[in-house]
Write an enzyme that holds these catalytic residues in place. Structure first.
Site, PDB file in Angstrom:
ATOM      1  N   ALA A 284     -29.591  24.991 -12.171  1.00  0.00           N
ATOM      2  CA  ALA A 284     -30.956  25.215 -11.668  1.00  0.00           C
ATOM      3  C   ALA A 284     -31.019  26.578 -10.993  1.00  0.00           C
ATOM      4  CB  ALA A 284     -31.298  24.124 -10.665  1.00  0.00           C
TER       5      ALA A 284
ATOM      6  N   GLY B 164     -26.982  21.971 -13.253  1.00  0.00           N
ATOM      7  CA  GLY B 164     -27.990  21.611 -14.245  1.00  0.00           C
ATOM      8  C   GLY B 164     -27.600  22.078 -15.640  1.00  0.00           C
TER       9      GLY B 164
ATOM     10  N   GLU C  18     -25.540  19.387 -16.877  1.00  0.00           N
ATOM     11  CA  GLU C  18     -26.425  18.224 -17.109  1.00  0.00           C
ATOM     12  C   GLU C  18     -27.216  18.398 -18.408  1.00  0.00           C
ATOM     13  OE1 GLU C  18     -27.955  18.575 -13.048  1.00  0.00           O
ATOM     14  OE2 GLU C  18     -27.562  16.438 -12.828  1.00  0.00           O
TER      15      GLU C  18
END
Ligand code: 3HC
Ligand code: NAI
Length: 719
Positions: free
Chosen positions: A61, A100, A103
């Site tokens: 992120a 992220g 992910e």
């Protein structure tokens, strides 16, 4: 922010294009949403590959967006969409897949990693947890114990380890993107249901509760008061005990408790502060990005004591040939054995072979005539250091950089005895030098920009976090330490015990309180410095009041402890007592208690009850107050630099952000009021008098720490 191409006629190649790390900013998320939608709806497309531009998959992120409101498509539904799609999606992981980024890779049905890639879920180091399904999908993929370890520590793993753990399906030495496209073509006909991690059952160990309990205890012991790793444990527990749909809700609830916490703000501040610290500017205007460092192909270290050994090891292990110098044969031999032993142990730990052939040992400075750089680490004695620098100036070729590891002496005075003051600079390592990450690069007024650039870049090459600071007694770190430890001593006079003060500081988050830390470092070091600066010892006029020195209040208790031969752990006795010399198990010593009681009654001090709050405020606000003075004096360029020095050199708890960030979190107004209060009670302690910069910042409405620079720019820089 996400480029779409059709390759091999039927594979949609989506490339994230947000340099330098392809962070998942709102624009990137938007780009992924659009390109995925296009790939899934285009009948020509049979498979999808996601990769990142410039050899980096994705750094997670965009941390800079955390401070503002969420804009653009949220990540979780976007990732769910990718996983649920009916076309196989392959992640081509080059460089990094972190947070992220990993992910995102976990919702892809297959993962191909380049052999140099690193993967991990480092959110915990930013005070949060992997909240885009990472805490739920990773345990389903690799099992609870391995996922728990990765998520609670934030450790990065190599592609090879990721393959062993089962995080990736294949590791390649070729272009991961090309391999992924071929892989995707082969995957077209295969069923996807078993590749959707959210639909799998978590493999659960029989001893789940005991395992979670053990990890929790380990975290509580190691990271006292830190919230994120404990929340990570709870999220992983949910992955083990709940269906995915509930587990993901639990993940999101836990994230909500962390996301706006002071700890998350502090840890994210630390992330950026660490990166800001390398960006130095000199009064001449020269700066980090326009000054070329010299290449260092060989180096020398003078003095193989505590510091010199570690410095020699730090140089050799990054491939720099080192000539090490001692003053006599016996010390040279001891130093040689120590350095070799340290280098061998270090190599063993890293699984590489020790570069012993890079080491040379000598008694003669003449042997240094051709080296590119010298680091002096002899005793902290100006006359001795000057004689060494004079000699170096004679024997070394004119282009050799001369550096000193002094912990507080005047770097410019050393420069002054050489024929090349522009090539003289401080490289202040911390003990043990091969372990501690901090390097203060002390710029004298005559150090050239090229010299600064070279020392900073050498520090980076040695794996250090390097911070450029100005030249003044104690530089930044040790200068600030004085008011901090003075407060601790004054608190002893007033009624506290070493163990009470240490406990308050350790509860705050320090790995060790000030007294345990001094016992570890050796109390004789500071005693010698105090004697040399005329604060104690036979040279002090006996008519001087014992608790008054050089125009201010002085506490002689540390000297009294040393006078009894109590030098800390190495003598088995210091502020605490140890089971043997060199022991580490600190126990409160009734003899110290007696010493304090006798002292107080001799000076008519009535001991009072001191709260932990007072301990923290007096020690830490005095520390930050000196930090404000350092900023005013232009010895540090930014509060971030000071914080980085305290985080990496002095064990300041990272989840508090560093002394300056901590002051801003407490509120500058409150810090000012408390300092005024304590200064009123102790007018003879100048360190408690609020600094003009602190007052100025409060008068300007207490701007956030990142904006302080705007209020100090008119002052003189010593960098
Ligand atoms: N967000 C915003 N900026 C980032 C960033 C991120 N995730 N990662 C790196 N940057 C910035 C850095 O601040 C730096 O900016 P600057 O040039 O202005 O100083 C620049 O990118 C380059 O970074 P580095 O100097 O650190 O470059 P390196 O090559 O040394 O390291 C890296 C690259 C290993 C990716 C390192 O930058 C890193 O560790 N980044 C953070 C990774 C991370 O923690 N990701 C998790 C984010 S939180 C998350 O994903 C939440 C999710 O669960 C929803
Ligand atoms: P030390 O006493 O352990 O080692 C100094 C070494 O220098 C000794 O082995 C001595 O024999 C050698 N030496 C003295 N004169 C010499 C000469 N003319 N030529 C060659 N070798 C000579 O001291 P330590 O602790 O390693 O400190 C060295 C320097 O590093 C000092 O300036 C100190 O202030 C600084 N420093 C020390 C730190 C610490 O925690 N010990 C931390 C950071 C800096």
């Amino acid at each position: 922010m996400a480029r779409y191409e059709l390759v091999k006629r039927s594979v949609a190649l989506i490339t994230l294009t947000n340099p330098p790390v392809n962070a998942l900013s709102s624009a990137v998320r938007h780009g992924i949403a659009k390109t995925m939608e296009r790939a899934l709806s285009d009948p020509k497309v049979t498979a999808v590959v996601i990769c990142g531009e410039n050899g980096r998959f994705c750094g997670g992120a965009d941390i800079r967006e955390f401070a503002g409101p969420l804009r653009g498509p949220p990540l979780v539904p976007l990732l769910d969409l990718i996983e649920a799609g009916e076309k196989p999606v392959v992640a081509a992981i080059e460089g990094v897949a972190l947070g992220g980024g990993l992910e995102l890779a976990l919702v892809c049905h297959y993962r191909i990693a380049h052999f140099k890639a690193r993967l991990g879920l480092p959110e915990v180091t930013l005070g949060i947890l992997p909240a885009a399904g990472g805490t739920q999908r990773l345990p389903r993929l690799i099992g609870i114990p391995a996922a728990l370890e990765l998520i609670t520590t934030g450790r990065h793993v190599s592609a090879q380890e990721a393959l062993k753990l089962g995080i990736v399906d294949q590791v390649t030495e070729q272009n991961a993107c090309e391999v992924a496209v071929e892989f995707a073509l082969r995957a077209i006909a295969k069923p996807l249901s078993s590749r959707r991690l959210s639909s799998l059952t978590t493999p659960c160990p029989p001893n789940l509760d005991a395992l979670l309990e053990a990890v929790t205890m380990q975290i509580q012991k190691k990271a006292r008061g830190v919230m994120a790793p404990l929340a990570c444990v709870q999220a992983v527990r949910a992955a083990a005990t709940m269906p995915y749909s509930q587990g993901i809700k639990r993940e999101s609830e836990l994230m909500a408790t962390l996301f706006h916490s002071g700890q998350a703000r502090a840890l994210q501040y630390c992330f950026f502060a660490e990166r800001t610290a390398g960006k130095w500017t000199l009064p001449s205007g020269a700066q980090w990005n326009d000054t070329k460092p010299r290449e260092i192909r060989s180096a020398a270290v003078i003095g193989l004591g505590t510091m010199g050994r570690g410095i020699a090891v730090s140089l050799a292990r990054v491939g720099i040939p080192v000539i090490a110098v001692e003053s006599d044969k016996k010390l040279l031999e001891t130093g040689r054995q120590m350095v070799i032993g340290m280098l061998e142990r270090d190599a063993k730990r890293r699984g590489v072979s020790a570069s012993l052939n890079l080491l040379k040992f000598t008694l003669s400075l003449e042997d240094l005539k051709d080296v590119d750089l010298v680091i002096e680490a002899v005793f902290e004695d100006m006359a001795l250091k000057k004689s060494v620098f004079r000699e170096l100036s004679k024997v070394c070729r004119p282009a050799t950089l001369l550096c000193t590891n002094t912990s507080g002496l005047d770097v410019d005075a050393l420069a002054g005895v050489t024929d090349r003051p522009q090539l003289v600079i401080g490289m202040h390592f911390f003990s043990p030098a091969h372990v501690m990450k901090l390097l203060e690069v002390v710029c004298g007024p005559r150090s050239s920009s090229e010299t600064v650039a070279t020392a900073m870049s050498l520090g980076k090459r040695m794996g250090k976090v390097s911070v450029a600071v100005g030249n003044c007694p104690g530089f930044v770190g040790n200068r600030m330490l004085k008011p901090y430890s003075d407060q601790a001593s004054f608190l002893l006079e007033e009624g506290a015990t070493p163990e009470q003060i240490d406990k308050a500081l350790e509860d705050f988050g320090f790995a060790m309180g000030v007294f345990r830390m001094s016992d570890l470092a050796g109390l004789d070091v500071g005693w010698r410095v105090r004697k040399e600066s005329g604060l104690t010892g036979p040279d002090v006029d006996p008519k001087n009041p014992p608790r008054w020195r050089q125009g201010r209040k002085y506490c002689p208790i540390p000297d009294m402890v040393c006078e009894q031969g109590r030098f800390g752990q190495k003598t088995g006795r210091g502020w605490y007592v140890y089971d043997k010399p060199g022991g580490t198990n600190a126990k409160p010593d009734p003899l110290i208690q007696n010493l304090l009681e006798t002292y107080r009654s001799r000076y008519g001090i009535k001991p009072r009850n001191i709260t932990d709050q007072e301990i923290i405020e007096r020690c830490l606000f005095a520390l930050a107050n000196e930090g404000f003075r350092i900023l005013e004096d232009g010895i540090a360029a930014r509060p971030e630099d000071i914080d980085v020095i305290y985080l990496f050199g002095y064990g300041f708890p990272r989840h508090r952000g560093g002394p300056m960030f901590y002051a801003s979190m407490v509120g500058l107004q409150r810090v000012l009021e408390r300092l005024e209060h304590y200064h009123q009670a102790h007018p003879d302690v100048p360190h408690l008098e609020p600094s003009p910069l602190l007052k100025k910042l409060v008068a300007c409405g207490s701007p956030p720490v990142q904006k302080w620079r705007e209020h100090i720019k008119t002052m003189h820089s010593h960098l």
